[in-house]
Write a protein that holds these residues in place. Structure first.
Motif, PDB file in Angstrom:
ATOM      1  N   PRO A   1       0.840  -1.204   0.000  1.00  0.00           N
ATOM      2  CA  PRO A   1       0.000   0.000   0.000  1.00  0.00           C
ATOM      3  C   PRO A   1       0.876   1.255   0.000  1.00  0.00           C
ATOM      4  O   PRO A   1       1.887   1.328   0.714  1.00  0.00           O
ATOM      5  N   ILE A   2       0.496   2.227  -0.801  1.00  0.00           N
ATOM      6  CA  ILE A   2       1.259   3.472  -0.893  1.00  0.00           C
ATOM      7  C   ILE A   2       1.458   4.091   0.492  1.00  0.00           C
ATOM      8  O   ILE A   2       2.522   4.639   0.811  1.00  0.00           O
ATOM      9  N   ALA A   3       0.446   3.993   1.333  1.00  0.00           N
ATOM     10  CA  ALA A   3       0.509   4.601   2.668  1.00  0.00           C
ATOM     11  C   ALA A   3       1.632   4.013   3.514  1.00  0.00           C
ATOM     12  O   ALA A   3       2.065   4.640   4.492  1.00  0.00           O
ATOM     13  N   ASP A   4       2.110   2.824   3.147  1.00  0.00           N
ATOM     14  CA  ASP A   4       3.146   2.153   3.929  1.00  0.00           C
ATOM     15  C   ASP A   4       4.531   2.293   3.304  1.00  0.00           C
ATOM     16  O   ASP A   4       5.426   1.488   3.570  1.00  0.00           O
ATOM     17  N   THR A   5       4.709   3.288   2.461  1.00  0.00           N
ATOM     18  CA  THR A   5       5.998   3.464   1.802  1.00  0.00           C
ATOM     19  C   THR A   5       6.626   4.802   2.170  1.00  0.00           C
ATOM     20  O   THR A   5       5.947   5.817   2.301  1.00  0.00           O
ATOM     21  N   TRP A   6       7.944   4.792   2.330  1.00  0.00           N
ATOM     22  CA  TRP A   6       8.734   5.988   2.658  1.00  0.00           C
ATOM     23  C   TRP A   6       9.891   6.092   1.666  1.00  0.00           C
ATOM     24  O   TRP A   6      10.424   5.073   1.215  1.00  0.00           O
ATOM     25  N   ALA A   7      10.284   7.295   1.362  1.00  0.00           N
ATOM     26  CA  ALA A   7      11.483   7.507   0.547  1.00  0.00           C
ATOM     27  C   ALA A   7      12.315   8.622   1.162  1.00  0.00           C
ATOM     28  O   ALA A   7      11.776   9.594   1.709  1.00  0.00           O
ATOM     29  N   PHE A   8      13.618   8.461   1.070  1.00  0.00           N
ATOM     30  CA  PHE A   8      14.574   9.455   1.566  1.00  0.00           C
ATOM     31  C   PHE A   8      15.380   9.967   0.381  1.00  0.00           C
ATOM     32  O   PHE A   8      15.903   9.173  -0.400  1.00  0.00           O
ATOM     33  N   GLY A   9      15.502  11.288   0.248  1.00  0.00           N
ATOM     34  CA  GLY A   9      16.259  11.848  -0.863  1.00  0.00           C
ATOM     35  C   GLY A   9      16.908  13.161  -0.483  1.00  0.00           C
ATOM     36  O   GLY A   9      16.522  13.784   0.514  1.00  0.00           O
TER      37      GLY A   9
ATOM     38  N   GLY B   1       4.208   7.202  -0.064  1.00  0.00           N
ATOM     39  CA  GLY B   1       3.251   7.759   0.881  1.00  0.00           C
ATOM     40  C   GLY B   1       3.841   8.792   1.813  1.00  0.00           C
ATOM     41  O   GLY B   1       3.149   9.697   2.282  1.00  0.00           O
ATOM     42  N   HIS B   2       5.150   8.672   2.103  1.00  0.00           N
ATOM     43  CA  HIS B   2       5.806   9.581   3.046  1.00  0.00           C
ATOM     44  C   HIS B   2       7.167   9.996   2.485  1.00  0.00           C
ATOM     45  O   HIS B   2       8.042   9.155   2.293  1.00  0.00           O
ATOM     46  N   SER B   3       7.353  11.272   2.246  1.00  0.00           N
ATOM     47  CA  SER B   3       8.623  11.767   1.700  1.00  0.00           C
ATOM     48  C   SER B   3       9.442  12.406   2.808  1.00  0.00           C
ATOM     49  O   SER B   3       8.950  13.253   3.554  1.00  0.00           O
TER      50      SER B   3
ATOM     51  N   ASP C   1      14.233  24.455  -1.709  1.00  0.00           N
ATOM     52  CA  ASP C   1      12.917  24.285  -2.320  1.00  0.00           C
ATOM     53  C   ASP C   1      12.452  22.834  -2.304  1.00  0.00           C
ATOM     54  O   ASP C   1      11.250  22.556  -2.298  1.00  0.00           O
ATOM     55  N   LEU C   2      13.379  21.882  -2.268  1.00  0.00           N
ATOM     56  CA  LEU C   2      12.998  20.473  -2.154  1.00  0.00           C
ATOM     57  C   LEU C   2      12.429  20.200  -0.760  1.00  0.00           C
ATOM     58  O   LEU C   2      11.475  19.430  -0.602  1.00  0.00           O
ATOM     59  N   LYS C   3      12.996  20.837   0.235  1.00  0.00           N
ATOM     60  CA  LYS C   3      12.521  20.668   1.610  1.00  0.00           C
ATOM     61  C   LYS C   3      11.095  21.180   1.787  1.00  0.00           C
ATOM     62  O   LYS C   3      10.309  20.623   2.565  1.00  0.00           O
ATOM     63  N   GLN C   4      10.753  22.229   1.073  1.00  0.00           N
ATOM     64  CA  GLN C   4       9.437  22.859   1.235  1.00  0.00           C
ATOM     65  C   GLN C   4       8.289  21.931   0.870  1.00  0.00           C
ATOM     66  O   GLN C   4       7.190  22.050   1.419  1.00  0.00           O
ATOM     67  N   ASN C   5       8.523  20.999  -0.040  1.00  0.00           N
ATOM     68  CA  ASN C   5       7.463  20.104  -0.505  1.00  0.00           C
ATOM     69  C   ASN C   5       7.499  18.729   0.156  1.00  0.00           C
ATOM     70  O   ASN C   5       6.745  17.837  -0.233  1.00  0.00           O
ATOM     71  N   ALA C   6       8.370  18.542   1.143  1.00  0.00           N
ATOM     72  CA  ALA C   6       8.507  17.232   1.793  1.00  0.00           C
ATOM     73  C   ALA C   6       7.565  17.095   2.979  1.00  0.00           C
ATOM     74  O   ALA C   6       7.159  18.081   3.594  1.00  0.00           O
ATOM     75  N   ASP C   7       7.221  15.861   3.297  1.00  0.00           N
ATOM     76  CA  ASP C   7       6.422  15.599   4.491  1.00  0.00           C
ATOM     77  C   ASP C   7       7.260  15.828   5.742  1.00  0.00           C
ATOM     78  O   ASP C   7       6.745  16.217   6.792  1.00  0.00           O
ATOM     79  N   GLU C   8       8.559  15.577   5.618  1.00  0.00           N
ATOM     80  CA  GLU C   8       9.448  15.706   6.776  1.00  0.00           C
ATOM     81  C   GLU C   8      10.859  16.050   6.309  1.00  0.00           C
ATOM     82  O   GLU C   8      11.296  15.605   5.253  1.00  0.00           O
ATOM     83  N   VAL C   9      11.566  16.838   7.090  1.00  0.00           N
ATOM     84  CA  VAL C   9      12.976  17.126   6.840  1.00  0.00           C
ATOM     85  C   VAL C   9      13.769  16.575   8.016  1.00  0.00           C
ATOM     86  O   VAL C   9      13.444  16.852   9.177  1.00  0.00           O
ATOM     87  N   THR C  10      14.774  15.788   7.724  1.00  0.00           N
ATOM     88  CA  THR C  10      15.568  15.169   8.783  1.00  0.00           C
ATOM     89  C   THR C  10      16.972  15.781   8.807  1.00  0.00           C
ATOM     90  O   THR C  10      17.251  16.758   8.112  1.00  0.00           O
ATOM     91  N   LEU C  11      17.858  15.221   9.590  1.00  0.00           N
ATOM     92  CA  LEU C  11      19.238  15.701   9.664  1.00  0.00           C
ATOM     93  C   LEU C  11      19.957  15.433   8.342  1.00  0.00           C
ATOM     94  O   LEU C  11      19.465  14.685   7.492  1.00  0.00           O
ATOM     95  N   ASP C  12      21.126  16.022   8.153  1.00  0.00           N
ATOM     96  CA  ASP C  12      21.822  15.834   6.884  1.00  0.00           C
ATOM     97  C   ASP C  12      22.486  14.463   6.824  1.00  0.00           C
ATOM     98  O   ASP C  12      22.495  13.703   7.789  1.00  0.00           O
TER      99      ASP C  12
END
Length: 225
Positions: A168-176, A189-191, A200-211
């Motif tokens: 299910p899409i809801a159970d998928t995450w991607a890190f970029g 489902g979760h970016s 500008d990439l950060k602005q459209n993400a569901d979450e921003v993490t450490l580098d």
């Protein structure tokens, strides 16, 4: 399920992936080759080998200082110039010394990589884009020019794997962390965008993490536990 997504060849992905786990699917060459956890091909979208030959011939004649590399599944052919050797050091994989004739004997080509000075790479990109309109020709850094079949992109490859494994899409995450990850981040489902990514990439993400130098992926995963 852990799935590395990269423009690199399978062995170069394993250099990093094997430090984390074993027997995992992977998306190689930005999606031109998708393999399952047992190394079997799920999808393959190579470019014509004749086009790779034409590109190498042009580069050899007009840009002799530019190093060429041809990848076909787990094969990596190159003339092993200094730039090729530096790439080998980075990915910890050794290429096979080859000539244009050796390339002609390959059944297909998943990626052609050109390495040179920034000005040469910029000129080559413009020249090749005009001559090979059916190929995807992009710079992955000022000194690297990657050439693959048209339509190859990480997002489409991720969608193929999601469908293949019926997740299910809801159970998928991607890190970029850069623009070549944008479509992949939209496909799940979760970016999660790394702290070293463009603003500008950060602005459209569901979450921003450490580098990426401060265990950003681990920080995001630990929040889920």
């Amino acid at each position: 399920m852990f799935i590395p997504v990269s423009a690199r060849m399978p062995q170069a992905i394993e250099t990093v992936g094997n430090e984390i786990t074993t027997n995992y699917p992977m998306i190689c060459y930005n999606g031109a080759l998708i393999i399952d956890k047992d190394g079997q091909t799920i999808a393959s979208q190579p470019m014509e080998i004749a086009e790779a030959e034409s590109i190498i011939k042009l580069v050899s004649e007009e840009y002799p200082d530019v190093a060429w590399n041809v990848y076909a599944a787990r094969e990596w052919l190159s003339p092993r110039m200094p730039a090729n050797l530096n790439e080998e050091r980075i990915v910890q994989v050794e290429s096979t010394r080859a000539t244009l004739e050796d390339v002609a004997n390959l059944p297909s080509c998943h990626k052609t990589l050109l390495i040179g000075q920034p000005q040469e790479i910029t000129e080559l990109q413009k020249k090749l884009q005009q001559e090979f309109t059916d190929l995807n020709i992009v710079k992955s850094s000022p000194i690297l020019l990657e050439i693959m079949a048209k339509g190859i992109q990480k997002g489409q490859a991720v969608k193929q794997l999601i469908d293949f494994y019926k997740v299910p899409i809801a159970d998928t995450w991607a890190f970029g962390d850069n623009y070549n990850d944008e479509e992949m981040l939209k496909a799940v489902g979760h970016s999660v965008v790394m702290g070293n990514a463009p603003a500008d990439l950060k602005q459209n993400a569901d979450e921003v993490t450490l580098d990426n130098n401060h265990d950003g992926i681990a920080a995001a995963l630990n929040k889920m536990l």
